[in-house]
Enzyme design. Structure first.
Site, short mmCIF file in Angstrom:
data_model
loop_
_atom_site.label_atom_id
_atom_site.label_comp_id
_atom_site.label_asym_id
_atom_site.label_seq_id
_atom_site.Cartn_x
_atom_site.Cartn_y
_atom_site.Cartn_z
N TYR A 78 0.83 -1.09 0.05
CA TYR A 78 -0.05 0.10 -0.08
C TYR A 78 0.97 1.40 -0.01
CZ TYR A 78 -3.36 3.61 1.75
OH TYR A 78 -4.23 4.60 1.82
N ASP A 119 9.28 2.89 -0.84
CA ASP A 119 8.16 3.63 -0.01
C ASP A 119 8.33 3.15 1.64
OD1 ASP A 119 6.17 4.35 1.39
OD2 ASP A 119 4.59 3.72 0.27
N LYS A 174 4.84 9.08 8.84
CA LYS A 174 4.61 8.54 9.91
C LYS A 174 5.45 9.03 10.93
CE LYS A 174 1.68 5.05 8.27
NZ LYS A 174 1.55 4.38 6.98
C1 LIG Z 1 0.95 4.78 5.83
C2 LIG Z 1 1.67 4.63 4.42
C3 LIG Z 1 1.19 5.32 3.20
C4 LIG Z 1 0.26 6.67 3.21
O1 LIG Z 1 0.80 7.62 4.41
P1 LIG Z 1 -0.56 8.70 4.66
O2 LIG Z 1 0.02 9.37 5.62
O3 LIG Z 1 -1.72 7.50 5.20
O4 LIG Z 1 -1.10 9.14 3.51
C5 LIG Z 1 2.21 4.99 2.25
N1 LIG Z 1 3.01 4.00 2.19
C6 LIG Z 1 3.02 3.40 3.15
C7 LIG Z 1 4.01 2.19 2.99
C8 LIG Z 1 2.42 3.46 4.48
O5 LIG Z 1 2.61 2.46 5.33
#
Ligand SMILES: *Cc1c(COP(=O)(O)O)cnc(C)c1O
Length: 434
Positions: free
Chosen positions: A145, A240, A268
């Site tokens: 994701y 990511d 995060k």
């Molecule tokens: C949480 C997350 C996102 C999205 O971040 P948001 O701040 O919720 O938009 C993208 N990539 C990864 C791997 C994530 O865990």
């Protein structure tokens, strides 16, 4: 007496104004056929709901709260920062300070840009990759994701050589036809895809440790293959690390696996609980962004001073010696304890962990490699386990497709309590019959 009375009332009301009663779907507890509790406050490893129930929190706001809730140093610095205004939309030293801290730990991020969410970071990284390569096709992996970006909300088509299809209404097929969605950890799939389409592929985006399909560890040869294919075909490799950055180790998964991506996305933890995302990488790519180059990116609240302050303080604190090894020892103790006690009651449970994140799977498989493996796990058992644990004051993610998180504030006592509760839960589940 109903110990969730106030949460139930609050949820009834919130459903009148928010679709599903929430502002992000997993919070509605639908995956576990349950009702969410409304949180009033947090402190260290604990959160408290409206009815005064206390929980050991293994969600930690889905990753950011690596120092636990309401860390006194973070709160103090945020208070100080707010006094000088909450936003300027102009450069501040706070941005440079956080960026330098990040680059010290992620040397692959030669230059970077701040955003207000992880979604924005990945969206901008994809645009940058397309703009720099002058190619449209992108590759992602099933079960990874990357935020709710149109071109990344894609399910695999049939077979590795076909285009992805939108996983949500509202996304044009014309867009997702540019996305290949392949199986995680499958070297053959990615090789074939590059063989056929390599010179059209702008980028490969991957969670180098997958945390959005429970917690799935990569094969090193898979990660290395992504690097070598991107080199060979001049495609851009995007890690990511929104979740794994500062979570699995200070320098993220790229530090652990010693593989250097071209672009990294963060979020995060780097916001310390405030809304932040970051994307950054090779200077030659980043300098293509406006105003230096033609590729557009902007944000009213990008580099917000309060968020920069919270992120900086958080990273300073987690830079303490042995922070991550201590964290991982706790995660390990928790996961090994869960495995052992499940075994005692003849329940098949597989556990994974990296630094301060973990996953557990109700499966008799010996390894979980990809999204199909995760989907094959016993969701009924997960649901039972989740509900019992919540009633005992242990707050795990309300879905078997999410990773768990631990903070530096979780004590041995908290872990022991969690394991004792888990043992009782497994006992109850096995008594009821699987
Ligand atoms: C949480 C997350 C996102 C999205 O971040 P948001 O701040 O919720 O938009 C993208 N990539 C990864 C791997 C994530 O865990």
């Amino acid at each position: 007496m109903d110990k969730n009375k106030l949460s139930k009332k609050a949820f009834a009301e919130s459903q009148n104004i928010f679709p599903g009663g929430v502002n992000s779907p997993v919070r509605a507890f639908k995956n576990v056929n349950s009702l969410p509790v409304f949180i009033e406050k947090g402190n260290g490893a604990y959160i408290y709901d409206l009815d005064g129930n206390k929980y050991i929190d293994y969600i930690g706001s889905w990753g950011p709260m690596i120092l636990g809730h309401a860390n006194s140093s973070v709160v103090k610095s945020v208070k100080q920062s707010i006094k000088n205004s909450t936003s300027f939309g102009a450069p501040t030293l706070l941005e440079t300070k956080l960026a330098n801290l990040i680059r010290r730990n992620f040397p692959s991020m030669e230059k970077m840009r701040m955003t207000s969410s992880g979604t924005e970071a990945t969206m901008s990284a994809i645009r940058l990759a397309r703009g720099c390569t002058n190619r449209d096709k992108i590759v992602k992996f099933e079960g990874c994701y990357h935020g709710h970006v149109d071109s990344l909300l894609v399910n695999a088509g049939s077979g590795s050589a076909t285009f992805g299809v939108p996983s949500s209404p509202g996304i044009p097929k014309d867009l997702t036809k540019h996305t290949y969605s392949l199986e995680y950890n499958n070297v053959e799939h990615i090789e074939n895809c590059f063989k056929k389409n390599g010179n059209k592929i702008a980028c490969v985006i991957v969670e180098p440790i997958a945390g959005n399909m429970n917690c799935v560890l990569p094969d090193l040869k898979f990660i290395k293959k992504l690097r070598s294919l991107c080199n060979k075909y001049r495609s851009i490799l995007i890690f990511d690390e929104v979740m794994t950055g500062f979570r699995v180790s200070k320098g993220g998964a790229q530090e652990i696996y010693k593989v250097r991506p071209d672009i990294t996305t963060l979020g995060k933890i780097v916001g310390g609980g405030m809304p932040v995302g970051v994307f950054g990488g090779k200077k030659k790519y980043m300098d293509q962004l406006s105003p230096l180059g033609p590729i557009y990116h902007a944000g009213t609240l990008s580099g917000n001073p309060v968020a920069m302050t919270a992120g900086t303080k958080t990273i300073e604190l987690l830079s303490a010696k042995n922070f991550h090894s201590k964290l991982e020892n706790k995660t390990k103790k928790l996961m090994n304890g869960l495995s052992n006690s499940a075994k005692k009651y003849q329940i098949d449970l597989l556990t994974t962990y990296a630094g301060g994140m973990f996953g557990f799977f109700f499966t008799d498989k010996h390894k979980i490699n990809n999204f199909s493996d995760v989907k094959s796990c016993n969701n009924m058992l997960f649901e039972k386990f989740f509900k019992i644990m919540l009633s005992k004051g242990v707050y795990f993610a309300p879905s078997s497709f999410e990773a768990g998180f631990i903070s530096s504030k979780h004590s041995q006592r908290d872990i022991n309590y969690t394991l004792k509760s888990a043992e009782e839960a497994f006992k109850e589940i096995s008594r009821e019959g699987l």
